[in-house]
Design an enzyme around this catalytic site. Structure first.
Site, PDB file in Angstrom:
ATOM      1  N   LYS A 111      50.249  35.938  -1.462  1.00 35.99           N
ATOM      2  CA  LYS A 111      48.924  36.243  -1.241  1.00 35.99           C
ATOM      3  C   LYS A 111      48.137  35.897  -2.396  1.00 35.99           C
ATOM      4  O   LYS A 111      46.812  36.309  -2.285  1.00 35.99           O
ATOM      5  CB  LYS A 111      48.887  37.998  -1.229  1.00 35.99           C
ATOM      6  CG  LYS A 111      49.509  38.741  -0.015  1.00 35.99           C
ATOM      7  CD  LYS A 111      49.118  40.155   0.057  1.00 35.99           C
ATOM      8  CE  LYS A 111      49.613  40.972  -1.082  1.00 35.99           C
ATOM      9  NZ  LYS A 111      49.313  42.422  -0.792  1.00 35.99           N
ATOM     10  N   LYS A 157      48.179  36.896  -5.206  1.00 37.15           N
ATOM     11  CA  LYS A 157      47.875  37.679  -6.060  1.00 37.15           C
ATOM     12  C   LYS A 157      48.783  37.767  -7.223  1.00 37.15           C
ATOM     13  O   LYS A 157      50.075  37.782  -7.051  1.00 37.15           O
ATOM     14  CB  LYS A 157      47.884  39.017  -5.413  1.00 37.15           C
ATOM     15  CG  LYS A 157      46.523  39.446  -4.721  1.00 37.15           C
ATOM     16  CD  LYS A 157      46.627  40.885  -4.210  1.00 37.15           C
ATOM     17  CE  LYS A 157      45.216  41.523  -4.137  1.00 37.15           C
ATOM     18  NZ  LYS A 157      45.222  42.828  -3.659  1.00 37.15           N
TER      19      LYS A 157
HETATM   20  N1  C2G Z   1      41.294  49.607  -0.765  1.00 38.73           N
HETATM   21  C1  C2G Z   1      40.163  50.393  -0.365  1.00 38.73           C
HETATM   22  N2  C2G Z   1      39.063  50.370  -1.209  1.00 38.73           N
HETATM   23  C2  C2G Z   1      39.167  49.725  -2.525  1.00 38.73           C
HETATM   24  C3  C2G Z   1      40.302  48.740  -2.676  1.00 38.73           C
HETATM   25  C4  C2G Z   1      41.442  48.952  -1.800  1.00 38.73           C
HETATM   26  O1  C2G Z   1      40.354  51.248   0.652  1.00 38.73           O
HETATM   27  N3  C2G Z   1      38.330  49.745  -3.297  1.00 38.73           N
HETATM   28  C5  C2G Z   1      42.287  49.571   0.224  1.00 38.73           C
HETATM   29  C6  C2G Z   1      42.684  48.169   0.970  1.00 38.73           C
HETATM   30  O2  C2G Z   1      41.636  48.095   1.962  1.00 38.73           O
HETATM   31  C7  C2G Z   1      44.056  48.226   1.268  1.00 38.73           C
HETATM   32  C8  C2G Z   1      44.806  49.132   0.125  1.00 38.73           C
HETATM   33  O3  C2G Z   1      43.796  49.822  -0.400  1.00 38.73           O
HETATM   34  O4  C2G Z   1      44.146  48.805   2.709  1.00 38.73           O
HETATM   35  C9  C2G Z   1      45.424  48.484  -0.562  1.00 38.73           C
HETATM   36  O5  C2G Z   1      44.708  47.511  -1.295  1.00 38.73           O
HETATM   37  P1  C2G Z   1      45.730  46.202  -2.094  1.00 38.73           P
HETATM   38  O6  C2G Z   1      46.393  46.618  -3.111  1.00 38.73           O
HETATM   39  O7  C2G Z   1      44.364  45.136  -2.844  1.00 38.73           O
HETATM   40  O8  C2G Z   1      46.150  45.156  -0.982  1.00 38.73           O
HETATM   41  P2  C2G Z   1      45.908  43.922  -0.021  1.00 38.73           P
HETATM   42  O9  C2G Z   1      46.013  43.081  -1.104  1.00 38.73           O
HETATM   43  O10 C2G Z   1      44.866  44.253   0.652  1.00 38.73           O
HETATM   44  O11 C2G Z   1      47.280  44.035   0.776  1.00 38.73           O
HETATM   45  O12 C2G Z   1      49.982  43.054   4.540  1.00 38.73           O
HETATM   46  C10 C2G Z   1      48.527  43.708   3.958  1.00 38.73           C
HETATM   47  C11 C2G Z   1      48.440  43.362   2.663  1.00 38.73           C
HETATM   48  O13 C2G Z   1      49.786  43.609   1.898  1.00 38.73           O
HETATM   49  C12 C2G Z   1      47.455  44.110   1.882  1.00 38.73           C
END
Ligand code: C2G
Length: 130
Positions: free
Chosen positions: A44, A46
């Site tokens: 990803k 990340k």
């Molecule tokens: N999130 C949120 N508000 C934020 C930050 C994050 O609602 N200010 C939500 C994201 O939309 C996601 C969840 O928290 O649904 C986890 O965010 P991340 O850890 O950034 O995950 P991500 O990289 O989006 O990975 O297969 C799906 C992926 O693994 C999602």
């Protein structure tokens, strides 16, 4: 029992993560969280501060969370949903539309992201060299 699943890296846990886990749990009775492995994070593009094991330990300690599974690939969701008898798949709306193909297996819900907070913002505010 209505089962909900969501996925993410969940690094440097913040109120945005808690908000989505809280609302996801409110959609059912049991919440499974697929936490991205360190290797999947690389896919990803990340780089998380905490390792998978640390992120698992932290997220499983959150009262809304009932179970953790590892997220190794983009492709595992349909299998996870079927194997765990999931009723609702939840993601933040930054992913809106991206997982609509899962409607074949369960309800798909995109919840609004929490404004003003992100792991990247925390790291920048702390002066982290990204
Ligand atoms: N999130 C949120 N508000 C934020 C930050 C994050 O609602 N200010 C939500 C994201 O939309 C996601 C969840 O928290 O649904 C986890 O965010 P991340 O850890 O950034 O995950 P991500 O990289 O989006 O990975 O297969 C799906 C992926 O693994 C999602």
């Amino acid at each position: 029992m209505k089962k909900v699943i969501t996925y993410g890296t969940f690094d440097l846990i913040h109120r945005g993560h808690i908000n989505i886990l809280k609302r996801a749990k409110e959609l059912g009775d049991y919440l499974i969280v697929g936490i991205s492995s360190d290797e999947f994070n690389e896919l990803k593009d990340k780089k998380s501060y905490y390792t998978f094991e640390e992120r698992r330990f932290i997220v499983e300690s959150i009262k809304y969370v009932d179970e953790i599974i590892p997220e190794h690939t983009w492709e595992q969701k349909a299998t996870d949903i079927q194997n765990n008898n999931i009723d609702v798949f939840v993601m933040g709306d930054d992913w809106a539309g991206k997982f609509d193909f899962l409607k074949e297996y369960c309800e798909v819900v995109y919840l609004s992201r929490t404004e003003g907070i992100s792991t990247t913002k925390v790291r920048i505010d702390l002066g982290d060299k990204l």
